[in-house]
Scaffold this motif. Structure first.
Motif: not given
Lengths: 111, 114
Positions: B24-26, B72, B93
């Motif tokens: 997961e990317q934030y 995401n 990412s």
């Protein structure tokens, strides 16, 4: 297919002495080069990106690019023991847009 | 705080089993990638996704299947595991394509297949 080779495989320097790492690439049309650092069991941290011949400085890290010689280097000024890590050169192919990595140089900085 | 979260950090699997690596990317990025780092080999590109669509696949084996349930998220399912699959798998990412955007990496998931 792009080939990226780094030298030396490993390098030991004393704290405060300049560290120089080398990277050669095979695709002379490449125009996007990055140096990453990887501490043990951690992700990759980008140090400096360079897109044209000459040098680019980011803090204590300076990249030099000479595309005619298919060569990009990284110089670390006043290295600290905390700079001990694997340093990875990465090149983006102009036509592919893909990042190709070298095998890395293991840098050890002794106090 | 890490902006790209990979789970689990370490995992051990038996040959023939199946595992899913979570990412997961934030960072609000539109493009996500998977790379693999095997022992004594350079970091190797596997997949790229943009806006949840597969853009590029450099992995020959269909045993590796990326899954993007949200913008995401980009998980990696690996089936029929083999000892040669042992590696650290990195998720990454970028905001745009790599020619203009910077690539950010997670801390990796180290897989050992016995």
């Amino acid at each position: 297919q792009q080939k990226v080779q780094q030298s030396p495989e490993s390098l030991t320097v004393s704290e405060g002495a300049m560290a120089s790492l080398n990277c050669t690439f095979s695709d002379g049309t490449s125009n996007n080069f990055r140096w990453y650092r990887q501490h043990s069991a951690k992700g990759l941290e980008v140090l400096v990106s360079i897109f044209s011949d000459g040098e680019k400085e980011e803090g204590r890290f300076t990249a030099h690019l000479n595309r005619a010689n298919l060569h990009v280097s990284l110089h670390i000024r006043e290295p600290q023991p905390s700079d001990s890590a694997v340093y990875l050169c990465a090149v983006i192919g102009t036509n592919t847009g893909k990042l190709t990595f070298g095998d890395g140089t293991v840098l050890t900085v002794k106090p | 705080d890490p902006k790209i979260i990979q789970k689990p950090k370490y995992l051990v699997a038996v040959t023939g089993s199946e595992k899913i690596l979570i990412c997961e990317q934030y960072l609000g990025h539109n493009a996500m990638y998977w790379y693999r780092q095997s022992a004594k080999k350079p970091l190797e590109f596997m997949f790229s996704y943009s806006y949840q669509k597969l853009m590029d696949n450099q992995t020959a084996s269909s045993r590796f299947q990326p899954q993007s349930s949200k913008k995401n998220h980009l998980d990696l399912q690996i089936t029929a595991l083999k000892p040669d699959d042992s590696a650290t798998y990195f998720c990454a990412s970028s905001q745009e394509g790599l020619n203009t955007g910077q690539l950010y990496f997670g801390e990796g998931s180290k897989l050992t297949v016995l």
